[in-house]
Design a protein around this motif. Structure first.
Motif, short mmCIF file in Angstrom:
data_model
loop_
_atom_site.label_atom_id
_atom_site.label_comp_id
_atom_site.label_asym_id
_atom_site.label_seq_id
_atom_site.Cartn_x
_atom_site.Cartn_y
_atom_site.Cartn_z
N HIS A 241 0.83 -1.21 0.00
CA HIS A 241 0.00 0.00 0.00
C HIS A 241 0.86 1.26 0.00
N ASP A 242 1.96 1.22 0.75
CA ASP A 242 2.83 2.38 0.80
C ASP A 242 3.43 2.68 -0.58
N VAL A 243 3.76 1.63 -1.32
CA VAL A 243 4.33 1.83 -2.65
C VAL A 243 3.26 2.30 -3.64
N TYR A 244 2.19 1.49 -3.75
CA TYR A 244 1.23 1.71 -4.83
C TYR A 244 0.29 2.88 -4.56
N ALA A 245 -0.17 3.03 -3.33
CA ALA A 245 -1.14 4.09 -3.02
C ALA A 245 -0.47 5.35 -2.50
N VAL A 246 0.34 5.22 -1.43
CA VAL A 246 0.92 6.40 -0.82
C VAL A 246 1.93 7.07 -1.74
N ALA A 247 2.84 6.27 -2.30
CA ALA A 247 3.90 6.85 -3.14
C ALA A 247 3.45 7.14 -4.56
N LEU A 248 2.64 6.25 -5.14
CA LEU A 248 2.34 6.35 -6.57
C LEU A 248 0.91 6.73 -6.89
N GLY A 249 0.03 6.84 -5.87
CA GLY A 249 -1.29 7.40 -6.11
C GLY A 249 -2.35 6.44 -6.60
N ALA A 250 -2.18 5.15 -6.39
CA ALA A 250 -3.23 4.21 -6.79
C ALA A 250 -4.43 4.32 -5.86
N ASN A 251 -5.58 3.95 -6.37
CA ASN A 251 -6.78 3.79 -5.54
C ASN A 251 -6.83 2.35 -5.04
N ALA A 252 -7.22 2.19 -3.78
CA ALA A 252 -7.19 0.87 -3.16
C ALA A 252 -8.59 0.36 -2.89
N ASP A 253 -8.87 -0.85 -3.33
CA ASP A 253 -10.10 -1.55 -2.97
C ASP A 253 -9.69 -2.81 -2.23
N LEU A 254 -9.60 -2.72 -0.92
CA LEU A 254 -9.06 -3.81 -0.11
C LEU A 254 -9.99 -5.02 -0.07
N SER A 255 -11.24 -4.86 -0.49
CA SER A 255 -12.14 -6.00 -0.50
C SER A 255 -11.64 -7.10 -1.43
N VAL A 256 -10.83 -6.73 -2.43
CA VAL A 256 -10.30 -7.72 -3.37
C VAL A 256 -9.38 -8.71 -2.66
N LEU A 257 -8.79 -8.30 -1.54
CA LEU A 257 -7.86 -9.17 -0.81
C LEU A 257 -8.55 -10.13 0.14
N ALA A 258 -9.86 -10.02 0.29
CA ALA A 258 -10.56 -10.98 1.14
C ALA A 258 -10.34 -12.38 0.60
N PRO A 259 -10.04 -13.36 1.47
CA PRO A 259 -9.69 -14.70 0.98
C PRO A 259 -10.65 -15.27 -0.05
N HIS A 260 -11.94 -15.11 0.14
CA HIS A 260 -12.91 -15.68 -0.79
C HIS A 260 -13.68 -14.57 -1.52
N ALA A 261 -12.91 -13.56 -1.97
CA ALA A 261 -13.54 -12.42 -2.65
C ALA A 261 -14.18 -12.82 -3.97
N ASP A 262 -13.66 -13.86 -4.61
CA ASP A 262 -14.17 -14.29 -5.91
C ASP A 262 -14.58 -15.75 -5.86
N GLU A 263 -15.48 -16.12 -6.74
CA GLU A 263 -15.71 -17.52 -6.99
C GLU A 263 -14.63 -18.02 -7.94
N GLY A 264 -14.12 -19.19 -7.67
CA GLY A 264 -13.08 -19.72 -8.53
C GLY A 264 -11.72 -19.10 -8.24
N TRP A 265 -10.80 -19.26 -9.20
CA TRP A 265 -9.41 -18.85 -9.03
C TRP A 265 -8.98 -17.95 -10.17
N ALA A 266 -7.98 -17.13 -9.91
CA ALA A 266 -7.57 -16.14 -10.90
C ALA A 266 -7.13 -16.78 -12.20
N VAL A 267 -6.49 -17.95 -12.15
CA VAL A 267 -6.05 -18.59 -13.39
C VAL A 267 -7.21 -18.86 -14.35
N GLU A 268 -8.41 -18.92 -13.82
CA GLU A 268 -9.57 -19.19 -14.67
C GLU A 268 -10.07 -17.93 -15.38
N SER A 269 -9.50 -16.77 -15.05
CA SER A 269 -9.88 -15.51 -15.71
C SER A 269 -8.76 -15.00 -16.61
N GLY A 270 -7.89 -15.89 -17.03
CA GLY A 270 -6.84 -15.51 -17.94
C GLY A 270 -7.31 -15.56 -19.39
#
Length: 470
Positions: A241-270
């Motif tokens: 967060h310090d790199v991407y948001a504080v230093a570089l100005g990204a917007n953060a949506d921390l809900s994405v980091l919730a363990p079961h934020a998505d159904e399935g796995w990221a490899v299935e959205s490639g």
């Protein structure tokens, strides 16, 4: 400073990593396990596709010359040259991304396989990891890189994700492979977030070849982050967060980091590519191909006087009509459309060195106009294109594509993918596609534990069994 939308960024990142570290291979559904093998196969085949590119060939020759007495890891090249872990990560990382044929992630600007695999393959071979452990580490490293890409989003693409995010993928993949204690894993992956490079996104658009060095450099950075963490030197849970948001100005949506934020796995959205260029141009290439199917006489482009491209926002900046490198051609929408008209597709020949000076392509690039696409829809129809051609008899012909093939919404058939992988790898490793198809079958099933327990090094032996000499 970026906006924090919810929660404590350090706690969210630590919670995600601790959860991911506890995930086992058996916890992934069969579809995700099989997709993980396809990511592996796609990126390895992409590396084979670039072996004869002059810059890649010279770089790999220098690595081989420096590897006195061989090494513990393999370059993905004819004869399977043996080099050190760092040299293999560097050489394979350069080749994997060179031709823009590597697999990518559709929900964010991120090529997670490219970020994880160069370091992971080298370490997995050198440390005699099993195929199952390698695949688990790939799936979880991919999950980590894509979660980071989606959590911290930038208002505009100024720094290329290859430069900024790839160290995280490299450290995460190897950290999961080694099953590091949670504190050391966190220290290494968070530390890797601080080792990103200031690689301008516009270097891809300009065709500056330094851009192709960011993934291999990141692989080495990720490996170094692991070494530092082992010595008690690393990042903190807030470092990303310090790199991407504080230093570089990204917007953060921390809900994405919730363990079961998505159904399935990221490899299935490639997504996979048949076109050897930036994915942002693929919808335009498909629109051109649909016109050629209707009017076969347009192939070659001689009858075309004018090309109008309605481009989605990510593609609109890809407006270089005079690319001077193959990378520049791959990030030029005028070149992509012109080459597709000339060749009928977006394959390697449409973006090789000869294509830069092809008079047919040059003329059509000059005849191309880009205008914004109005009414872009939500994902997955957020990267559309509409092509309108004016021919020498005054006719105007139009076609559109809302979402290019290759993503989870419009996947290629398995037979199409394996044919592509066989074609790219055949000159260097004729047994590659058949070997990794066996790996995919083993990964999708639950019973073939013997195949999955075989060391990755032995699978490489099979892949290179009939490889020609270097």
């Amino acid at each position: 400073m970026g906006t924090v939308l919810n929660g404590d960024p350090g706690a969210a990142f630590e919670t995600f990593l601790r959860w991911a570290a506890d995930v086992e291979w058996r916890d992934l559904e069969a579809s995700a396990r099989q997709r993980t093998v396809l990511v592996l196969a796609d990126d390895m085949a992409a590396a084979f596709s670039a072996v004869r590119e002059p810059q890649v060939a010279l770089a790999q020759a220098r690595l081989r010359a420096a590897a006195v007495g061989g090494g513990a890891a393999s370059l993905l090249s004819a004869g399977r040259p043996r080099v050190s872990v760092m040299q293999a990560a560097m050489g394979n990382g350069l080749a994997m991304g060179w031709n823009e044929l590597d697999e990518g992630y559709r929900k964010a600007v991120c090529h997670a396989g490219l970020y994880v695999l160069p370091a992971l393959l080298a370490v997995g071979e050198a440390e005699n990891a099993s195929l199952q452990d390698l695949l688990r580490a790939l799936a979880l490293g991919y999950e980590t890189a894509t979660r980071v890409a989606r959590t911290w989003r930038f208002p505009s693409l100024k720094i290329h994700p290859h430069a900024l995010l790839a160290p995280v993928g490299a450290a995460a993949g190897v950290g999961f492979l080694r099953r590091l204690p949670a504190e050391e894993l966190l220290s290494a992956v968070a530390g890797a977030a601080t080792l990103g490079m200031a690689g301008p996104f516009n270097h891809a658009l300009k065709g500056v070849l330094a851009r192709n060095t960011w993934a291999p450099q990141a692989a080495m950075a990720g490996l170094n982050a692991l070494e530092w963490a082992h010595c008690g030197i690393g990042g903190s849970e807030t470092s990303p967060h310090d790199v991407y948001a504080v230093a570089l100005g990204a917007n953060a949506d921390l809900s994405v980091l919730a363990p079961h934020a998505d159904e399935g796995w990221a490899v299935e959205s490639g997504y996979h590519k048949m076109n050897a260029c930036c994915q942002y141009t693929h919808s335009a290439i498909e629109a051109v191909q649909s016109l050629l199917q209707r009017e076969a006489g347009l192939v070659g482009g001689a009858q075309v006087l004018d090309i109008e491209i309605e481009a989605h926002p990510l593609a609109f900046a890809l407006d270089d009509r005079h690319p001077t490198t193959t990378l520049g051609a791959k990030f030029s929408l005028p070149h992509a459309a012109a080459a597709a008209l000339v060749h009928g597709d977006g394959g390697v020949a449409s973006f090789d060195a000869a294509s830069l000076d092809d008079p047919r392509i040059s003329r059509l690039r000059e005849a191309t106009r880009l205008i914004p696409f109005e009414g872009v829809r939500a994902w997955p129809e957020d990267r559309p294109a509409r092509i309108t051609l004016t021919t020498n008899d005054g006719s105007r012909l139009a076609a559109e594509c809302w979402s290019a093939r290759g993503g989870p919404d419009r996947p290629f058939l398995d037979t199409e993918l394996w044919d592509k992988l066989a074609t790219l790898s055949r000159p260097y490793a004729p047994a590659f596609a058949a070997t990794l198809r066996r790996a995919a079958d083993a990964a999708a099933g639950a019973a073939d534990t013997a195949a999955l327990s075989r060391p990755w090094r032995e699978w490489l032996d099979d892949i290179f069994a009939d490889s020609p000499a270097a």
